[in-house]
Design an enzyme around this catalytic site. Structure first.
Site, PDB file in Angstrom:
ATOM      1  CG  ASN A   9     126.426   8.617  15.856  1.00 53.25           C
ATOM      2  OD1 ASN A   9     125.639   9.445  16.302  1.00 53.25           O
ATOM      3  ND2 ASN A   9     126.215   7.962  14.727  1.00 53.25           N
ATOM      4  CB  ALA A  10     126.583  13.603  19.063  1.00 54.14           C
ATOM      5  CG  HIS A  11     122.536  11.931  15.899  1.00 52.28           C
ATOM      6  ND1 HIS A  11     121.628  12.917  16.185  1.00 52.28           N
ATOM      7  CD2 HIS A  11     123.253  12.370  14.829  1.00 52.28           C
ATOM      8  CE1 HIS A  11     121.780  13.910  15.335  1.00 52.28           C
ATOM      9  NE2 HIS A  11     122.759  13.608  14.510  1.00 52.28           N
ATOM     10  CG  ASP A  68     128.789  -3.337  13.470  1.00 52.36           C
ATOM     11  OD1 ASP A  68     128.739  -2.139  13.133  1.00 52.36           O
ATOM     12  OD2 ASP A  68     129.097  -4.230  12.675  1.00 52.36           O
ATOM     13  CG  PHE A 148     121.208   8.248  13.740  1.00 50.93           C
ATOM     14  CD1 PHE A 148     122.028   7.169  13.442  1.00 50.93           C
ATOM     15  CD2 PHE A 148     120.616   8.287  14.996  1.00 50.93           C
ATOM     16  CE1 PHE A 148     122.254   6.156  14.368  1.00 50.93           C
ATOM     17  CE2 PHE A 148     120.836   7.284  15.933  1.00 50.93           C
ATOM     18  CZ  PHE A 148     121.650   6.226  15.613  1.00 50.93           C
ATOM     19  CE  LYS A 171     115.774   4.480  15.813  1.00 51.64           C
ATOM     20  NZ  LYS A 171     117.068   5.119  15.808  1.00 51.64           N
ATOM     21  CG  HIS A 176     118.095  -2.256  15.423  1.00 53.54           C
ATOM     22  ND1 HIS A 176     117.357  -1.135  15.115  1.00 53.54           N
ATOM     23  CD2 HIS A 176     119.374  -1.957  15.081  1.00 53.54           C
ATOM     24  CE1 HIS A 176     118.149  -0.206  14.602  1.00 53.54           C
ATOM     25  NE2 HIS A 176     119.371  -0.673  14.574  1.00 53.54           N
ATOM     26  NE  ARG A 177     122.226   1.778  17.850  1.00 52.11           N
ATOM     27  CZ  ARG A 177     121.897   2.159  16.620  1.00 52.11           C
ATOM     28  NH1 ARG A 177     120.851   2.897  16.400  1.00 52.11           N
ATOM     29  NH2 ARG A 177     122.656   1.818  15.601  1.00 52.11           N
TER      30      ARG A 177
END
Length: 191
Positions: A9-11, A68, A148, A171, A176-177
């Site tokens: 996933n590039a994003h 995940d 995304f 963001k 969370h990420r």
């Protein structure tokens, strides 16, 4: 330090490279020759994160990490959760996922939700997990164009804009990420 991020996933790759900074060189699954779909056969986010990282370590013998994540909506008993990526169908289409979620939220008063991320790091055969959570609520209309996934319908707690209405930096500081990857970064820098 060179690490494989178990994604194509590039994003996500751009977001995580930005979070981790120049001290780390990230490669993708494609760059290590992994074209197969890595299995995600478990019912929890931590187990799927572990399964993906372990798969790369066992099959490619490369230091790696996998994440995940999922969106848990209280009015939907925690759905979509571990099924967030394909909630609207097997195509993993973000708009279909959001449309399904908004349809299922019709008539619901409780809009509380949270994003959860778990990262599993495999370093020289040993593993560690790092997690991050951001509480918030569901916007019943899509707003914004940044990011995304479910970003256009998730409003982080204490804010009135969706993730998709924020800059990547805003963001990342909240998400969370971002929280999980900050823990990973601090661990790696301590080595």
């Amino acid at each position: 330090m060179k690490l494989c991020f178990a994604t194509n996933n590039a994003h996500k790759l751009e977001e995580i490279q930005d979070l981790l900074g120049d001290s780390f060189l990230l490669t993708t699954l494609r760059e290590i020759g992994c074209d197969e779909e890595i299995p995600e056969t478990h019912d929890t986010i931590p187990e799927n994160s572990f399964e993906k990282a372990e798969y790369v370590w066992k099959n490619y013998n490369i230091n790696c990490f996998a994440d995940d994540s999922g969106l848990e909506v209280d009015a939907l008993n925690g759905e979509p959760g571990v099924h967030s990526a394909y909630y609207g169908g097997p195509e993993r289409d973000a708009n279909a996922n959001m449309d399904m979620l908004l349809k299922n939220m019709e008539g619901k008063e409780n809009l509380t939700a949270r994003f959860i991320c778990v990262i599993t790091l495999f370093l020289d055969g040993e593993y560690r997990q790092f997690d991050g959570v951001i509480e918030g609520s569901i916007s019943m209309e899509k707003r914004g164009s940044q990011g995304f996934g479910y970003n256009p319908i998730f409003i982080p707690e204490g804010h009135n804009r969706t993730f998709a209405e924020m800059t990547m930096q805003e963001k990342s500081e909240l998400s969370h990420r971002g929280r999980a990857f900050e823990k990973l970064k601090q661990y790696l820098l301590s080595l």
